[in-house]
Each structure stands twice: as structure tokens, then as C-alpha cells.
Scaffold this motif. Sequence first.
Motif, PDB file in Angstrom:
ATOM      1  N   PRO A  74     -14.249  37.386  48.437  1.00 39.57           N
ATOM      2  CA  PRO A  74     -15.675  37.748  48.532  1.00 39.57           C
ATOM      3  C   PRO A  74     -16.522  36.488  48.669  1.00 39.57           C
ATOM      4  O   PRO A  74     -16.188  35.438  48.121  1.00 39.57           O
ATOM      5  N   GLY A  75     -17.597  36.587  49.429  1.00 42.40           N
ATOM      6  CA  GLY A  75     -18.489  35.450  49.605  1.00 42.40           C
ATOM      7  C   GLY A  75     -18.096  34.534  50.748  1.00 42.40           C
ATOM      8  O   GLY A  75     -18.731  33.500  50.948  1.00 42.40           O
ATOM      9  N   THR A  76     -17.050  34.901  51.503  1.00 37.90           N
ATOM     10  CA  THR A  76     -16.656  34.098  52.656  1.00 37.90           C
ATOM     11  C   THR A  76     -17.111  34.811  53.932  1.00 37.90           C
ATOM     12  O   THR A  76     -17.416  35.996  53.929  1.00 37.90           O
ATOM     13  N   THR A  77     -17.151  34.075  55.019  1.00 38.42           N
ATOM     14  CA  THR A  77     -17.555  34.659  56.289  1.00 38.42           C
ATOM     15  C   THR A  77     -16.376  35.361  56.942  1.00 38.42           C
ATOM     16  O   THR A  77     -15.224  35.163  56.571  1.00 38.42           O
ATOM     17  N   GLY A  78     -16.682  36.167  57.933  1.00 29.19           N
ATOM     18  CA  GLY A  78     -15.651  36.882  58.671  1.00 29.19           C
ATOM     19  C   GLY A  78     -16.161  38.253  59.086  1.00 29.19           C
ATOM     20  O   GLY A  78     -17.354  38.550  58.995  1.00 29.19           O
ATOM     21  N   LEU A  79     -15.276  39.063  59.506  1.00 26.78           N
ATOM     22  CA  LEU A  79     -15.606  40.403  59.973  1.00 26.78           C
ATOM     23  C   LEU A  79     -16.080  41.271  58.814  1.00 26.78           C
ATOM     24  O   LEU A  79     -15.403  41.369  57.792  1.00 26.78           O
TER      25      LEU A  79
END
Length: 168
Positions: A74-79
Amino acid sequence: MSEKPASTIDPGVRIGHVHLKVADLERAVPFYRDILGFEETYRRPGAVFMSAGGYHHHIALNTWESRGGQPPAPGTTGLYHIAILYPTRRLLADALRRLIDAGIPLDGASDHGVSEALYLRDFDDNGVELYWDRPREEWPRDESGGIKMKTEPLNLRDLLAELETEVA
């Protein structure tokens, strides 16, 4: 002489297929094939291609960079999610019935005015939206004619009632 690019993208442009990185193909394929109903069109080492209606593929699942991997923290970028458009409300209701029968929980269900949507996660924790669009002439508009979307709870019993009505 070259054609000058348009200031906005052509309305005929569509988003085609999606490739999802998964940890285990034999765990991921049943979700898209057996629960959602996509057909497997092609398999190669580390990847399975799936479609609706015989297209080459709408969804590809691969382990090329993710075999045995974990979902992003959680809290990371991506789809955020993929969105699968159903042509009718009745077919969205059938998708909901399939999810219920398979014991797949929903993260949410919303009426956006322009569409109705079901939100869930696949077996690799990828976000999935299943939705249908209302006819454009029914879309809510503001006083200047712009689209006025909303997010209200979707009545799932009402959606499932679509399956009880006779198809003409």
C-alpha cells in the motif's frame, strides 16, 4: 505534407488489452476463466492470453517478472484497477451472481450516474472493476451540459433482479 495532429485524441481511439503481472498462473487463470468467464485463447511459457468473444486477447496474465512475487505494498504507485465493460446491466448482474457463487467478496459497489460498478480484487490483489454504462442520453448533466458523475451505493438486490426478468 504531413497531417497536423488534432488538439484532442480522436474519439475512435480505444484502450485495448491489459497485461497483468501475477505470481502463479495456475492460481490466477481460474479467476478470469472460471469465475468471470473469459476464454483462454493462447498459452505460452509464463503467460496466458484470454478474451471475450474470440478476440486475440483482452487480458494477458504473465509471470515474466513476477513469478512467486507479492502484490505492491500500500502507498506505492502502479495500476489502481482494470475496468471490464459489460454491454448490458443484465450481464453485469450475471457477473455479480458468478462472484457470489464463487465466494468472491466485493470491495465496493457504486452507482456513478453514468455507470454502475462492482469493485473487487483478483487472487493476486489486482483491483478489478466490472461495470456497465447507462445509455449516454441518461447520463446526468450539469447546467452547462457537462457530465455530472456521482458515487452512491449500488443496490445489489436490484441489480440481481435483472436476472429474474424475461429476455426479449
